[in-house]
Scaffold this motif. Structure first.
Motif, PDB file in Angstrom:
ATOM      1  N   ALA A  20       1.579   2.086   3.864  1.00 36.40           N
ATOM      2  CA  ALA A  20       2.882   1.358   3.162  1.00 36.40           C
ATOM      3  C   ALA A  20       3.414   0.555   4.150  1.00 36.40           C
ATOM      4  O   ALA A  20       3.730   1.025   5.433  1.00 36.40           O
ATOM      5  CB  ALA A  20       3.608   2.509   2.762  1.00 36.40           C
ATOM      6  N   GLY A  21       3.634  -0.598   3.794  1.00 37.54           N
ATOM      7  CA  GLY A  21       4.529  -1.721   4.785  1.00 37.54           C
ATOM      8  C   GLY A  21       3.266  -2.307   5.804  1.00 37.54           C
ATOM      9  O   GLY A  21       3.814  -3.137   6.388  1.00 37.54           O
ATOM     10  N   LYS A  22       2.212  -1.895   5.786  1.00 35.51           N
ATOM     11  CA  LYS A  22       1.084  -2.256   6.616  1.00 35.51           C
ATOM     12  C   LYS A  22       0.231  -3.137   6.210  1.00 35.51           C
ATOM     13  O   LYS A  22      -0.548  -4.037   6.644  1.00 35.51           O
ATOM     14  CB  LYS A  22       0.574  -1.198   7.537  1.00 35.51           C
ATOM     15  CG  LYS A  22       1.558  -0.484   8.310  1.00 35.51           C
ATOM     16  CD  LYS A  22       0.821   0.719   9.093  1.00 35.51           C
ATOM     17  CE  LYS A  22       1.668   1.554   9.708  1.00 35.51           C
ATOM     18  NZ  LYS A  22       1.217   3.008  10.359  1.00 35.51           N
ATOM     19  N   SER A  53       0.908  -1.328   0.049  1.00 35.97           N
ATOM     20  CA  SER A  53       0.163   0.010  -0.060  1.00 35.97           C
ATOM     21  C   SER A  53       0.867   1.197  -0.019  1.00 35.97           C
ATOM     22  O   SER A  53       2.045   1.074   0.130  1.00 35.97           O
ATOM     23  CB  SER A  53      -0.944   0.064   1.060  1.00 35.97           C
ATOM     24  OG  SER A  53      -1.856  -1.026   1.189  1.00 35.97           O
ATOM     25  N   PHE A  54       0.074   2.376  -0.084  1.00 35.98           N
ATOM     26  CA  PHE A  54       0.929   3.663  -0.300  1.00 35.98           C
ATOM     27  C   PHE A  54       0.404   4.535   1.002  1.00 35.98           C
ATOM     28  O   PHE A  54      -0.488   4.297   1.777  1.00 35.98           O
ATOM     29  CB  PHE A  54       0.626   4.214  -1.507  1.00 35.98           C
ATOM     30  CG  PHE A  54       0.853   3.514  -2.435  1.00 35.98           C
ATOM     31  CD1 PHE A  54       2.016   3.251  -3.170  1.00 35.98           C
ATOM     32  CD2 PHE A  54      -0.096   2.675  -3.342  1.00 35.98           C
ATOM     33  CE1 PHE A  54       2.394   2.548  -4.372  1.00 35.98           C
ATOM     34  CE2 PHE A  54       0.052   1.929  -4.420  1.00 35.98           C
ATOM     35  CZ  PHE A  54       1.418   1.896  -4.915  1.00 35.98           C
ATOM     36  N   GLY A  55       1.333   5.576   1.188  1.00 36.78           N
ATOM     37  CA  GLY A  55       0.845   6.635   2.180  1.00 36.78           C
ATOM     38  C   GLY A  55       0.950   5.937   3.464  1.00 36.78           C
ATOM     39  O   GLY A  55       1.987   5.301   3.942  1.00 36.78           O
TER      40      GLY A  55
END
Length: 176
Positions: A77-79, A72-74
């Motif tokens: 991100a990374g979650k 994902s982004f924003g």
């Protein structure tokens, strides 16, 4: 693909794939992201499990199985991972292979779940869809013909997946 099968069959195939991905992820003790009642059928968001390096896992899927899942982004991100099942990849064999590969790399990274539970849940979801369908197949006759023409099994075991190199990405269309 869409022209061959028509809108109702394409929608039914994507909806069945979405339900199977969701069932499979839940079978692996993963937490789904967002409001499931209002999600798009072609992408499923799932939280990266605590203690798992999401980028490392995604790299293993890509390098070992040629399966790509998105991040994902924003602020997410990374979650949160984004797992797509659309177009050619919204088919039972593609969904089940993706989930089996995900099970393998999740287990290798130490995620605790019953091995095979995700694939079993997704397969049961497809069986339920076939049992309760009102009209037409989950995927069109042109997909069945393509499936029958292939030589590899349509639902390999996780062990078979670990020893076979798949050249498919969950986000890319496969040429006819």
């Amino acid at each position: 693909i869409f022209v061959q099968e028509g809108l109702p069959a394409a929608y039914a195939r994507h909806a069945a794939a979405s339900r199977a991905v969701t069932a499979g992820l839940q079978g692996m003790n993963l937490t789904l992201y967002g409001d499931q009642a209002n999600k798009m059928p072609n992408v499923t968001g799932v939280y990266v499990p605590e203690g798992i390096n999401g980028d490392k896992l995604r790299a293993a899927l890509l390098n070992d199985f040629n399966i790509e899942i998105g991040t994902s982004f924003g602020p997410l991100a990374g979650k949160v991972w984004r797992i797509g099942a659309m177009g050619y990849n919204a088919r039972p064999d593609c969904v089940l292979q993706t989930l089996a590969a995900l099970e393998i790399v999740l287990a290798a990274e130490g995620h605790r779940f019953s091995r095979g539970a995700g694939v079993d849940a997704a397969y049961a979801s497809y069986q339920d869809a076939r049992t309760h369908q009102r009209s037409g197949p989950i995927y069109s006759s042109s997909f069945r013909q393509t499936k029958q023409a292939r030589t590899r099994p349509s639902v390999p075991s996780p062990t078979a997946i670990a020893t076979t190199s798949f050249r498919r990405s969950i986000h890319r269309e496969r040429p006819k």
